[in-house]
Design an enzyme around this catalytic site. Sequence first.
Site, PDB file in Angstrom:
ATOM      1  N   LYS A   1       0.797  -1.201   0.000  1.00  0.00           N
ATOM      2  CA  LYS A   1       0.000   0.000   0.000  1.00  0.00           C
ATOM      3  C   LYS A   1       0.845   1.274   0.000  1.00  0.00           C
ATOM      4  O   LYS A   1       0.361   2.355  -0.274  1.00  0.00           O
ATOM      5  CB  LYS A   1      -0.903   0.020   1.256  1.00  0.00           C
ATOM      6  N   GLY A   2       2.101   1.126   0.371  1.00  0.00           N
ATOM      7  CA  GLY A   2       2.935   2.302   0.592  1.00  0.00           C
ATOM      8  C   GLY A   2       3.098   3.219  -0.605  1.00  0.00           C
ATOM      9  O   GLY A   2       3.292   4.425  -0.448  1.00  0.00           O
TER      10      GLY A   2
ATOM     11  N   GLU B   1       7.851   2.520  -5.871  1.00  0.00           N
ATOM     12  CA  GLU B   1       7.844   2.143  -4.458  1.00  0.00           C
ATOM     13  C   GLU B   1       7.954   3.373  -3.560  1.00  0.00           C
ATOM     14  O   GLU B   1       8.488   4.408  -3.979  1.00  0.00           O
ATOM     15  CB  GLU B   1       9.035   1.214  -4.151  1.00  0.00           C
ATOM     16  N   ASP B   2       7.482   3.234  -2.339  1.00  0.00           N
ATOM     17  CA  ASP B   2       7.709   4.293  -1.350  1.00  0.00           C
ATOM     18  C   ASP B   2       9.107   4.179  -0.756  1.00  0.00           C
ATOM     19  O   ASP B   2       9.806   5.159  -0.604  1.00  0.00           O
ATOM     20  CB  ASP B   2       6.643   4.268  -0.248  1.00  0.00           C
TER      21      ASP B   2
ATOM     22  N   ASP C   1      14.201  -0.841   1.596  1.00  0.00           N
ATOM     23  CA  ASP C   1      14.908  -0.973   2.873  1.00  0.00           C
ATOM     24  C   ASP C   1      15.991  -2.042   2.714  1.00  0.00           C
ATOM     25  O   ASP C   1      17.131  -1.730   2.369  1.00  0.00           O
ATOM     26  CB  ASP C   1      13.884  -1.325   3.953  1.00  0.00           C
TER      27      ASP C   1
ATOM     28  N   LYS D   1      17.030   3.237   1.643  1.00  0.00           N
ATOM     29  CA  LYS D   1      17.792   3.120   2.890  1.00  0.00           C
ATOM     30  C   LYS D   1      19.145   2.479   2.571  1.00  0.00           C
ATOM     31  O   LYS D   1      19.298   1.791   1.559  1.00  0.00           O
ATOM     32  CB  LYS D   1      17.015   2.253   3.886  1.00  0.00           C
TER      33      LYS D   1
ATOM     34  N   PHE E   1      13.687   4.420  11.559  1.00  0.00           N
ATOM     35  CA  PHE E   1      12.288   4.080  11.287  1.00  0.00           C
ATOM     36  C   PHE E   1      11.541   5.358  10.916  1.00  0.00           C
ATOM     37  O   PHE E   1      11.434   6.282  11.720  1.00  0.00           O
ATOM     38  CB  PHE E   1      11.638   3.404  12.496  1.00  0.00           C
TER      39      PHE E   1
ATOM     40  N   ASP F   1       4.159   3.628   6.911  1.00  0.00           N
ATOM     41  CA  ASP F   1       3.299   3.530   8.089  1.00  0.00           C
ATOM     42  C   ASP F   1       4.028   3.066   9.342  1.00  0.00           C
ATOM     43  O   ASP F   1       5.075   2.446   9.271  1.00  0.00           O
ATOM     44  CB  ASP F   1       2.154   2.549   7.823  1.00  0.00           C
TER      45      ASP F   1
ATOM     46  N   ARG G   1       0.493   7.007   7.273  1.00  0.00           N
ATOM     47  CA  ARG G   1       0.742   7.009   5.831  1.00  0.00           C
ATOM     48  C   ARG G   1       0.341   8.349   5.222  1.00  0.00           C
ATOM     49  O   ARG G   1       0.893   8.777   4.211  1.00  0.00           O
ATOM     50  CB  ARG G   1      -0.070   5.909   5.134  1.00  0.00           C
TER      51      ARG G   1
HETATM   52  C1  PRP Z   1       7.434  -1.830   2.297  1.00  0.00           C
HETATM   53  C2  PRP Z   1       7.738  -1.132   0.979  1.00  0.00           C
HETATM   54  C3  PRP Z   1       8.386  -2.204   0.181  1.00  0.00           C
HETATM   55  C4  PRP Z   1       9.077  -3.051   1.215  1.00  0.00           C
HETATM   56  C5  PRP Z   1      10.522  -2.683   1.237  1.00  0.00           C
HETATM   57  O1  PRP Z   1       6.227  -2.484   2.176  1.00  0.00           O
HETATM   58  O2  PRP Z   1       6.593  -0.617   0.386  1.00  0.00           O
HETATM   59  O3  PRP Z   1       7.437  -2.956  -0.541  1.00  0.00           O
HETATM   60  O4  PRP Z   1       8.509  -2.752   2.484  1.00  0.00           O
HETATM   61  O5  PRP Z   1      11.210  -3.452   2.177  1.00  0.00           O
HETATM   62  P1  PRP Z   1      12.507  -4.296   1.791  1.00  0.00           P
HETATM   63  O6  PRP Z   1      13.349  -3.455   0.894  1.00  0.00           O
HETATM   64  O7  PRP Z   1      13.160  -4.530   3.146  1.00  0.00           O
HETATM   65  O8  PRP Z   1      12.076  -5.573   1.155  1.00  0.00           O
HETATM   66  P2  PRP Z   1       5.477  -3.153   3.417  1.00  0.00           P
HETATM   67  O9  PRP Z   1       5.770  -4.626   3.428  1.00  0.00           O
HETATM   68  O10 PRP Z   1       5.794  -2.401   4.682  1.00  0.00           O
HETATM   69  O11 PRP Z   1       3.957  -2.997   3.017  1.00  0.00           O
HETATM   70  P3  PRP Z   1       3.097  -1.659   2.767  1.00  0.00           P
HETATM   71  O12 PRP Z   1       3.577  -1.056   1.471  1.00  0.00           O
HETATM   72  O13 PRP Z   1       1.691  -2.147   2.683  1.00  0.00           O
HETATM   73  O14 PRP Z   1       3.343  -0.740   3.943  1.00  0.00           O
END
Ligand code: PRP
Length: 181
Positions: free
Chosen positions: A42-43, A98-99, A102, A130, A151, A158, A164
Amino acid sequence: MGQDLEKVLVTEEQITTRLQEMGAQIDADYAGRDLLIVGVLKGAVMVMADLARALHSPVAMDWMAVSSYGAGTTSSGVVRILKDLETDIKDRDVLIVEDVIDSGLTLSWLVGNLKSRGPASVEICTMVRKPLAFDVDLDVRYVGFDLPNEFIVGYGLDYAERYRNLPLIGTLAPHVYEDDA
Ligand code: PRP
């Protein structure tokens, strides 16, 4: 929500300015091509909505929802698809939006999955990257902001599904976590 913030890392104005720059770059790079932008729910909702409006060509938009298995808040790299694309991407130019990246594990898996469908190209655009993302072999073509390993919430990111809708990116004050404990 202001009282819940510890510090602001990226202001609303900085996001707007950066989106215009990224939009101009994407317009130039994909000039004359039929681009499909893919938001990862959803991000990515905020960046998809704003980036799409910063583009000047009539891009197609589609969405995926993916979930990492594994405990806690860290990505395991083993991903399952909760919602797949409705678009056949064979021979299409695809830009994943993507948002945040990480660990980079989600995107590594997703790029591999989409490339197996025979697209003309697959590139990545993220609002935030990141530092851990540099440890994986991931070619990220468009990056809004490189931020430290803290964080962060806002602009799609979120904490327990909240924040968000903050129009900026920042860190939360300790009392927010303490109130939840
Ligand atoms: C977040 C973000 C990426 C993922 C990145 O999604 O949107 O999809 O984490 O993390 P990584 O690089 O460590 O793999 P999340 O799983 O938090 O779901 P959301 O978008 O619904 O918040």
